[in-house]
Design an enzyme around this catalytic site. Sequence first.
Site, short mmCIF file in Angstrom:
data_model
loop_
_atom_site.label_atom_id
_atom_site.label_comp_id
_atom_site.label_asym_id
_atom_site.label_seq_id
_atom_site.Cartn_x
_atom_site.Cartn_y
_atom_site.Cartn_z
N ASP A 1 0.83 -1.20 0.00
CA ASP A 1 0.00 0.00 0.00
C ASP A 1 0.87 1.27 0.00
O ASP A 1 0.61 2.22 -0.73
CB ASP A 1 -0.89 -0.05 1.25
CG ASP A 1 -1.77 1.17 1.37
OD1 ASP A 1 -2.51 1.45 0.41
OD2 ASP A 1 -1.71 1.84 2.42
N LYS B 1 1.62 4.38 -3.08
CA LYS B 1 1.59 5.83 -2.89
C LYS B 1 2.90 6.48 -3.35
O LYS B 1 2.90 7.57 -3.91
CB LYS B 1 1.27 6.15 -1.43
CG LYS B 1 -0.23 5.93 -1.22
CD LYS B 1 -0.66 5.65 0.17
CE LYS B 1 -2.15 5.28 0.13
NZ LYS B 1 -2.68 4.91 1.45
#
Lengths: 234, 234
Positions: free
Chosen positions: B90, B94
Amino acid sequence: YLKLRSLQRKSYTHYFYEATVGAGLPIISTLRGLLETGDHILRIEGIFSGTLSYLFNSFVGTRSFSEVVAEAKEAGYTEPDPRDDLSGTDVARKVIILARESGLKLELSDLPVRSLVPEPLKACASAEEFMKQLPQFDEELAKQRQEAEDAGEVLRYVGVVDAINKEGRVELRRYKKDHPFAQLSGSDNIIAFTTKRYKEQPLIVRGPGAGAQVTAGGIFSDILRLASYLGAPS
Amino acid sequence: YLKLRSLQRKSYTHYFYEATVGAGLPIISTLRGLLETGDHILRIEGIFSGTLSYLFNSFVGTRSFSEVVAEAKEAGYTEPDPRDDLSGTDVARKVIILARESGLKLELSDLPVRSLVPEPLKACASAEEFMKQLPQFDEELAKQRQEAEDAGEVLRYVGVVDAINKEGRVELRRYKKDHPFAQLSGSDNIIAFTTKRYKEQPLIVRGPGAGAQVTAGGIFSDILRLASYLGAPS
């Protein structure tokens, strides 16, 4: 002011002023974004003056306040007459801008402002005279700092928009040493938005809030936003 | 991705994705503003996972890492299978978003990602099995924490875009206790932009970076921006 904004909206023109608070830092745009999307401001609290940030970040150990002011003046961090910074007027203006943006009807004259210029020195004819006399008034701030220190806290010079009680103020507040305001360095600005959405932990923006380059960046960013609003590709 | 963006620009359509990093925090808009006004990104460094922020903010004193993970899982701060958070995927996503926005040509497969899932536990059939076995691997992180502590530092799980060397990575880094990343609380995200303009002191945004309300706010803000670009009054 309100009439101006209402005319602006009716006439489909645009009005931007990002750099008026925090120079290039995304303060006004963040606040507008929150408000436009239905958030409710509870409180905006910040260190809006790079000069006062620097002074209180450096007011540590055994140093006297007047000593720190003299050093900052020497380094060019203050206005030629440090009373222009210490009076708090500049911070008060920023509080008014943010308060109005948040929908409060406030004027500069409504704000209680803690001035760090000792009353007897307001009338000093020159900056030199002021600097010479300032050490006589070190005691009070030294006492406040000591009281804060004894409680594990530090002094910070802040502007506050209290949207719940519909008021603003400029004051010297104490913060616990693990508070984001206590851990500033240099002459950084820091602004914390406490809102209905950001209630437990505020939304915080921090960084240099003055200087030619970053201020120009803030203004240029507004101009590009205007261009986009008028149809430029993104 | 680059082809998509070039088509988008040529066809005068718009493409917004503020909420993909930090939910409602002004991250993408800030980065775009800096780039569009001619600033140069040197480095973007941040704690992008509320879960990993919480885990390392809580990994203090005599607590073991698996104990902190178990507590966070119990409180619903992690995904049902904590490996989804601990793998770092995750955070890597980003980093890729911010790297691409900064003009770097990076794919997920280019990123070195420090996974906190011990190699032998990747194959565990269930989250329960994983949690049961995790304590066996506490030693390594405890050692790293102790080494950091001995140097007056703390461990933080960060994503980095290094625009100078045109690379990105996800890693466990050590920060001095007075660094803004060391003083986080709760599950806050924090992102620091070091640029040509913000070189000595970075521009920092901090606050809750997950949750339904703030994410919806970020998306709504994009929609209003789109409306303004298409001619709505401001």
